[in-house]
Design a protein around this motif. Structure first.
Motif, PDB file in Angstrom:
ATOM      1  N   ALA A 153       0.850  -1.194   0.000  1.00  0.00           N
ATOM      2  CA  ALA A 153       0.000   0.000   0.000  1.00  0.00           C
ATOM      3  C   ALA A 153       0.882   1.238   0.000  1.00  0.00           C
ATOM      4  CB  ALA A 153      -0.923  -0.017   1.212  1.00  0.00           C
ATOM      5  N   GLY A 154       0.341   2.316  -0.525  1.00  0.00           N
ATOM      6  CA  GLY A 154       1.086   3.569  -0.591  1.00  0.00           C
ATOM      7  C   GLY A 154       1.460   3.928  -2.018  1.00  0.00           C
ATOM      8  N   GLU A 155       1.527   5.244  -2.286  1.00  0.00           N
ATOM      9  CA  GLU A 155       1.892   5.787  -3.588  1.00  0.00           C
ATOM     10  C   GLU A 155       0.969   5.324  -4.712  1.00  0.00           C
ATOM     11  OE1 GLU A 155       5.986   4.964  -4.302  1.00  0.00           O
ATOM     12  OE2 GLU A 155       6.675   6.419  -2.817  1.00  0.00           O
ATOM     13  N   GLY A 156      -0.249   4.937  -4.335  1.00  0.00           N
ATOM     14  CA  GLY A 156      -1.259   4.568  -5.331  1.00  0.00           C
ATOM     15  C   GLY A 156      -0.987   3.252  -6.032  1.00  0.00           C
ATOM     16  N   LYS A 157      -0.066   2.435  -5.531  1.00  0.00           N
ATOM     17  CA  LYS A 157       0.340   1.199  -6.213  1.00  0.00           C
ATOM     18  C   LYS A 157      -0.792   0.182  -6.280  1.00  0.00           C
ATOM     19  CE  LYS A 157       5.252   1.628  -5.114  1.00  0.00           C
ATOM     20  NZ  LYS A 157       6.394   1.061  -4.353  1.00  0.00           N
ATOM     21  N   VAL A 158      -1.566   0.076  -5.189  1.00  0.00           N
ATOM     22  CA  VAL A 158      -2.666  -0.905  -5.181  1.00  0.00           C
ATOM     23  C   VAL A 158      -3.739  -0.497  -6.189  1.00  0.00           C
ATOM     24  CG1 VAL A 158      -4.471  -1.976  -3.784  1.00  0.00           C
ATOM     25  CG2 VAL A 158      -2.213  -1.555  -2.785  1.00  0.00           C
ATOM     26  N   TYR A 159      -4.018   0.813  -6.221  1.00  0.00           N
ATOM     27  CA  TYR A 159      -4.988   1.285  -7.224  1.00  0.00           C
ATOM     28  C   TYR A 159      -4.562   0.840  -8.636  1.00  0.00           C
ATOM     29  CZ  TYR A 159      -7.150   4.587  -3.892  1.00  0.00           C
ATOM     30  OH  TYR A 159      -7.824   5.158  -2.848  1.00  0.00           O
ATOM     31  N   LYS A 160      -3.301   1.125  -8.962  1.00  0.00           N
ATOM     32  CA  LYS A 160      -2.815   0.805 -10.314  1.00  0.00           C
ATOM     33  C   LYS A 160      -2.891  -0.675 -10.598  1.00  0.00           C
ATOM     34  CE  LYS A 160       0.469   2.790 -12.456  1.00  0.00           C
ATOM     35  NZ  LYS A 160       1.766   3.269 -12.936  1.00  0.00           N
ATOM     36  N   LEU A 162      -4.960  -2.851  -9.277  1.00  0.00           N
ATOM     37  CA  LEU A 162      -6.364  -3.241  -9.478  1.00  0.00           C
ATOM     38  C   LEU A 162      -6.904  -2.725 -10.812  1.00  0.00           C
ATOM     39  CD1 LEU A 162      -7.715  -2.625  -5.847  1.00  0.00           C
ATOM     40  CD2 LEU A 162      -7.451  -4.838  -6.983  1.00  0.00           C
ATOM     41  N   PHE A 163      -6.486  -1.523 -11.196  1.00  0.00           N
ATOM     42  CA  PHE A 163      -6.900  -1.002 -12.511  1.00  0.00           C
ATOM     43  C   PHE A 163      -6.472  -1.955 -13.622  1.00  0.00           C
ATOM     44  CE2 PHE A 163      -6.659   3.729 -11.030  1.00  0.00           C
ATOM     45  CZ  PHE A 163      -7.923   3.607 -10.450  1.00  0.00           C
ATOM     46  N   ASN A 164      -5.269  -2.472 -13.530  1.00  0.00           N
ATOM     47  CA  ASN A 164      -4.735  -3.366 -14.574  1.00  0.00           C
ATOM     48  C   ASN A 164      -5.515  -4.673 -14.665  1.00  0.00           C
ATOM     49  OD1 ASN A 164      -2.719  -1.578 -15.330  1.00  0.00           O
ATOM     50  ND2 ASN A 164      -1.239  -2.409 -13.865  1.00  0.00           N
ATOM     51  N   HIS A 165      -6.169  -5.083 -13.577  1.00  0.00           N
ATOM     52  CA  HIS A 165      -6.923  -6.347 -13.572  1.00  0.00           C
ATOM     53  C   HIS A 165      -8.433  -6.114 -13.616  1.00  0.00           C
ATOM     54  CE1 HIS A 165      -2.993  -7.604 -11.939  1.00  0.00           C
ATOM     55  NE2 HIS A 165      -3.261  -8.762 -12.530  1.00  0.00           N
ATOM     56  N   LYS A 166      -8.809  -4.887 -13.910  1.00  0.00           N
ATOM     57  CA  LYS A 166     -10.228  -4.507 -13.833  1.00  0.00           C
ATOM     58  C   LYS A 166     -11.126  -5.383 -14.691  1.00  0.00           C
ATOM     59  CE  LYS A 166     -13.128  -0.594 -15.150  1.00  0.00           C
ATOM     60  NZ  LYS A 166     -13.136   0.803 -15.626  1.00  0.00           N
ATOM     61  N   PHE A 167     -10.634  -5.785 -15.878  1.00  0.00           N
ATOM     62  CA  PHE A 167     -11.487  -6.551 -16.789  1.00  0.00           C
ATOM     63  C   PHE A 167     -11.226  -8.054 -16.741  1.00  0.00           C
ATOM     64  CE2 PHE A 167     -11.659  -2.331 -18.932  1.00  0.00           C
ATOM     65  CZ  PHE A 167     -13.031  -2.146 -18.823  1.00  0.00           C
ATOM     66  N   GLU A 168     -10.529  -8.498 -15.726  1.00  0.00           N
ATOM     67  CA  GLU A 168     -10.345  -9.938 -15.545  1.00  0.00           C
ATOM     68  C   GLU A 168     -11.673 -10.575 -15.180  1.00  0.00           C
ATOM     69  OE1 GLU A 168      -7.649 -11.631 -16.042  1.00  0.00           O
ATOM     70  OE2 GLU A 168      -6.209  -9.997 -16.349  1.00  0.00           O
TER      71      GLU A 168
END
Length: 1011
Positions: A153-160, A162-168
């Motif tokens: 967590a931190g620096e928005g890494k988890v967001y990114k 999850l964004f990359n796997h959004k359409f899984e």
């Protein structure tokens, strides 16, 4: 706050905040990236987790959004609410309302401006750690463990992550919705993305992307604005950090993957999405569906506002710079890239160009083809979206087309018009009538790129914005069924005269451009590659094509390397060229001044060629001191005439009157190689009157100028090189006729020469040499025949037959006599060269001389057969022709090939000193036959005796028609000496009687005389 005392003092903004109202904590959270003290950092982290667990603890948020929370029913505002976690739902509710308002889906209560800022500020403050977005955290806990277990967590890494796997497939819908809401907030304010804001902070300042702080946050903070500004800097070659470019790439890909992140798309394309693209939300498929409708592949067109929104999104995402941004395209074209474009670095902008080069080839797959054309449709409408073109041409565009920056537009020169401006300057030449200023020309690199784009646009009419815009109506009217590759443009060219003026102009300009650089027609060039490599590689390698390649393809289009596609393409282009002389670049450049001077107001190429050819012919016939058509134009005019002679369709003046005859008489004959023209010539007797007249005129021109006789020149090409290298072009047929019976003569060429001789003998006008030699004799002896003749139909050999009879009477001028002798000698060997004989003896020859007529090599056997069977001939007209033959043979033994062959040795021995012609050698042989001291060859003696018997019969059947005819018969009679002796004796007796017997009349007396 004691732990952060020193930090507060260091941060000027926080040191100035009022104490006791919560602003100080808010400021420290805002500047936590600049906090270096460990204990203070820990304190701030704990405080943020506490604050974001309950929106009521967020400084100022309660005051700014209290009314909107109540109005939008976004949850409780009571301080003593039992479930602390439910407070995250309130912020989530407000965020969703903000998103709906941006997409104009919620027409109810609009959120106040200060609350909007507060919502985005909260989203921004929670961008560092996904734990701070309570709604997203609880929605995605399981997904985080599934997809991003090792991401800190931190620096928005988890967001990114999850964004990359959004359409899984395994991603929960709840988490996907929460992620989408967050992404939509990022699209409204890039600072909601911690990693993007941090990576690009310095670059935004350096590139002056946030100059005016008074601008509405909605514009300055928009993700699309940030992307456009920084992409403009990259395209202009300005330094943008690699870290920032990496973040931009991620978010550009994000915009291409999910259309819903672009409020304008959701707002303006809602109808199209619901009607055609529902259920395609993943991996960019909705966007490509909209792009497909935008291309016009569906019957329903996209609304102009939606089209504009799509264009803006594609400019923001800029997939032209890196195809991987477009996930749908990347996945569809992966196999093609691995095979056809593996030599290009991954992510290079030239990958798209490589894919376009392989469009409609075996390496291309259908899905990739569709995705590629959908994207290229929009790229082609803004020159800036092709990064290579923009890089090479931005200086030229600014200089010549007055363009602005990459992310700026101009009403005077909109993006779609810039490329038109560039290509006009790329192909500007001396044809404008003035010398081109070097400052108005494109740089070499830019011109290469303009040519590349033109080659790509030729693959699909929809990739040319101007063409599609102006020709939309005509495409629907004339070309609705022409959906195959390249057919739409061909269809528009075919219907050029029927198009509306605006469409006709753009199609005409494009065709004119193709004539200068045929490589623009990529499909044609691809189809003709084997022929180009074999015969035209020299001109194909030229960097500047000025019509040479097409000229080479036309000249070699009947080589064995030619394939069907190339042949059809080249012929089609030739047919299109006939519509306007501007479409033939070399012809236009060579003859433009002559056309303006001699053929003003004439547009069609065929009419221009006829006009100039007529001028050249008249000047030649009249022995003009100076030709009115310039030398360079005459040379190119000859090329055009030769090309037109190859296919009847290239000569509308001939083709149109003969269309019905073609379908009736030559339905299965190919047009090329002049085969159709040859078929019509062979069927001449069965043609309609108009077609017959045109064919006669064509033959008249070809006989005067044999180079225009395509079949003759093609079949006899090698023989012309062998026998007629020194002959003038207009005397080629005459030269071939003279060498026709050579042992080295090719049989096919010999057959073709015979065909042309048969044609010539049907009418003296088709034999220019005879016409010139007998110009005085024809009106003198054959005027009645001329009076009955029509201008455009054959005389069926009547004039030549008339001259033959006068030849037998020895009344022709020497030049005419020489030409008729040649004709008599030729027709004596081949009865087909005597049209009168062939016409009148059509039934008798098969009946009496079938075997002789069937022989491949004609050596006068048919004529001999008819002579032998003279008594068996039933038709009077045929009998008369045979008698004429006998009469002609008296005048010259060369006219009787059978007799001449039989008596060749005797002529050499007994008549060598006798000059040929006027029956002298024939008389010599007859005298030798009557002289008992001379022994002739048995065959000669037999043939000669047969001829004497035939002449005796002919004299009985056809007595002399006049004194001159009687004199000739006497002179060539076997009893010539006896007859002359009798005539002389009679004259002498008459003289003596008169002398001895005196006057018979009464004598007159002197008185009467003197009176």
């Amino acid at each position: 706050m004691e732990v952060c005392k020193s930090t507060i003092a260091e941060i000027k903004e926080c040191n100035e905040e009022e104490r006791g109202r919560g602003y100080l904590v808010s400021c420290l959270v805002d500047h936590r990236g600049n906090v270096s003290e460990y204990q203070c950092n820990q304190y701030i982290t704990k405080m943020t987790s506490i604050i974001f667990s309950d929106y009521r603890l967020i400084c100022g948020f309660m005051d700014k959004c209290k009314e909107d929370i109540n109005t939008l029913h976004c949850g409780s505002i009571n301080v003593g609410h039992k479930d602390v976690h439910s407070q995250g739902e309130v912020i989530s509710c407000l965020e969703k309302a903000l998103v709906r308002e941006a997409e104009q889906q919620d027409h109810g209560h609009p959120i106040k401006e200060e609350c909007k800022k507060a919502i985005l500020r909260v989203a921004e403050l929670s961008s560092d750690d996904f734990h701070l977005d309570r709604h997203l955290y609880f929605s995605c806990r399981d997904d985080r463990e599934r997809f991003c277990p090792n991401t800190q967590a931190g620096e928005g890494k988890v967001y990114k992550c999850l964004f990359n796997h959004k359409f899984e497939e395994a991603m929960s819908e709840k988490c996907r919705d929460a992620l989408t809401t967050r992404q939509k907030l990022i699209s409204q304010d890039y600072r909601v993305s911690y990693s993007l804001a941090k990576a690009c902070k310095a670059d935004l300042r350096k590139q002056r992307c946030s100059l005016d702080n008074n601008l509405p946050r909605a514009r300055e903070a928009r993700l699309s604005y940030l992307l456009l500004c920084l992409e403009a800097a990259v395209h202009r070659g300005r330094p943008v950090s690699g870290e920032c470019q990496g973040e931009m790439l991620d978010y550009r890909r994000m915009l291409m993957e999910d259309f819903s992140l672009s409020p304008e798309i959701v707002l303006h394309c809602r109808t199209e999405i619901e009607a055609h693209c529902s259920g395609l939300h993943r991996k960019g498929r909705t966007l490509h569906c909209l792009m497909r409708i935008g291309r016009g592949d569906r019957s329903t067109a996209v609304d102009s506002v939606c089209q504009s929104a799509l264009q803006t999104l594609i400019q923001s995402a800029d997939p032209g710079a890196d195809y991987r941004i477009d996930r749908a395209l990347n996945e569809a074209c992966e196999s093609v890239i691995q095979t056809a474009c593996k030599h290009i670095h991954n992510g290079d902008p030239m990958i798209l160009s490589c894919l376009m080069e392989h469009l409609y080839t075996e390496k291309m797959v259908e899905d990739c083809e569709h995705r590629l054309l959908e994207l290229q449709y929009f790229i082609s409408r803004d020159w800036k979206l092709d990064p290579v073109l923009y890089k090479k041409c931005q200086g030229d565009a600014a200089r010549l087309c007055h363009t602005h920056g990459w992310n700026e537009t101009s009403e005077l020169m909109p993006p779609g018009a810039v490329f038109s401006c560039l290509y006009r300057h790329a192909y500007r030449s001396e044809e404008q009538g003035r010398r081109v200023n070097p400052a108005e020309q494109l740089s070499r690199d830019c011109k290469v790129e303009v040519q590349r784009i033109l080659h790509q646009r030729a693959l699909d009419v929809k990739l040319d914005p101007e063409l599609q815009k102006r020709c939309m109506t005509d495409l629907g009217k004339w070309c609705s069924e022409k959906t195959d590759t390249g057919q739409e443009l061909e269809c528009l060219q075919d219907h050029l005269e029927d198009l509306v003026p605006a469409c006709r102009e753009v199609v005409g300009n494009l065709t004119e451009l193709e004539s200068e650089d045929i490589q623009i027609d990529a499909l044609l060039i691809r189809a003709c590659e084997p022929l180009t490599q074999a015969f035209c590689h020299d001109v194909a390698d030229n960097q500047v094509d000025t019509g040479d390649l097409m000229e080479c393809l036309v000249q070699n289009k009947h080589q064995k390397e030619m394939n069907e596609k190339c042949l059809v393409g080249v012929t089609h282009f030739q047919l299109v060229q006939m519509k306007d002389f501007r479409f033939s670049y070399k012809f236009k450049m060579a003859c433009k001044e002559d056309v303006l001077r001699l053929c003003p107001n004439i547009k069609k190429k065929v009419d221009v060629v006829i006009c100039l050819s007529t001028t050249v012919r008249n000047d030649t016939l009249q022995d003009a001191r100076e030709q009115r058509v310039s030398l360079k134009c005459r040379k190119q005019l000859r090329v055009e005439e030769l090309e037109m002679s190859e296919d009847i369709r290239l000569e509308p003046e001939l083709y149109d009157p003969c269309k019905s005859d073609i379908s009736r008489l030559c339905p299965n004959v190919a047009f090329g190689n002049a085969q159709m023209i040859e078929c019509l010539k062979e069927q001449k007797k069965h043609l309609s009157q108009r077609c017959h007249q045109k064919i006669f005129r064509l033959q008249e021109v070809e006989m005067t100028d044999p180079e225009l006789d395509y079949q003759l020149m093609r079949v006899c090409k090698q023989m012309i090189k062998r026998f007629c290298t020194d002959a003038d072009a207009r005397n080629v047929l005459q030269c071939l006729k003279q060498n026709k019976n050579s042992e080295l003569m090719d049989p096919k060429c010999k057959q073709m020469i015979t065909k042309r001789q048969i044609t010539q003998n049907t009418d003296y006008r088709l034999n220019p040499v005879l016409r010139k030699a007998c110009r005085a004799d024809i009106p003198k002896f054959c005027q009645p025949i001329l009076n009955k003749a029509s201008e455009d139909s054959e005389l069926e050999g009547q004039v030549i037959a008339c001259l033959k009879l006068k030849y037998a009477d020895q009344r022709l001028s020497p030049d005419c006599e020489d030409q008729i002798r040649v004709i008599l000698q030729e027709s004596a060997l081949d009865y087909r060269l005597d049209p009168q004989l062939q016409m009148h003896c059509t039934d008798e020859i098969p009946r009496l001389c079938a075997e002789e007529a069937a022989a491949q090599e004609q050596t006068g056997q048919v004529e001999e057969c008819l002579k032998v069977n003279l008594l068996k001939i039933k038709q009077e007209a045929c009998k008369k022709e045979v008698l004429n033959m006998l009469k002609e043979s008296k005048a010259d033994i060369f006219v009787d090939p059978v007799l001449h062959t039989a008596c060749a040795l005797d002529l050499k021995h007994h008549c060598a000193a006798i000059t040929p012609g006027r029956g002298r050698q024939m008389s010599c042989l007859i005298e030798a036959l009557q002289d008992k001291r001379v022994r002739l060859q048995p065959e000669c003696k037999k043939r000669l005796q047969d001829r004497i018997d035939m002449w005796s019969y002919a004299a009985k059947v056809a007595p002399a028609e006049g004194f001159s005819d009687l004199a000739v018969q006497v002179m060539i009679s076997p009893s010539k000496n006896y007859i002359l002796l009798m005539i002389s004796l009679s004259v002498c007796i008459l003289f003596l009687v008169g002398l001895l017997c005196g006057r018979i009349t009464k004598r007159v007396t002197r008185e009467l005389k003197d009176r």
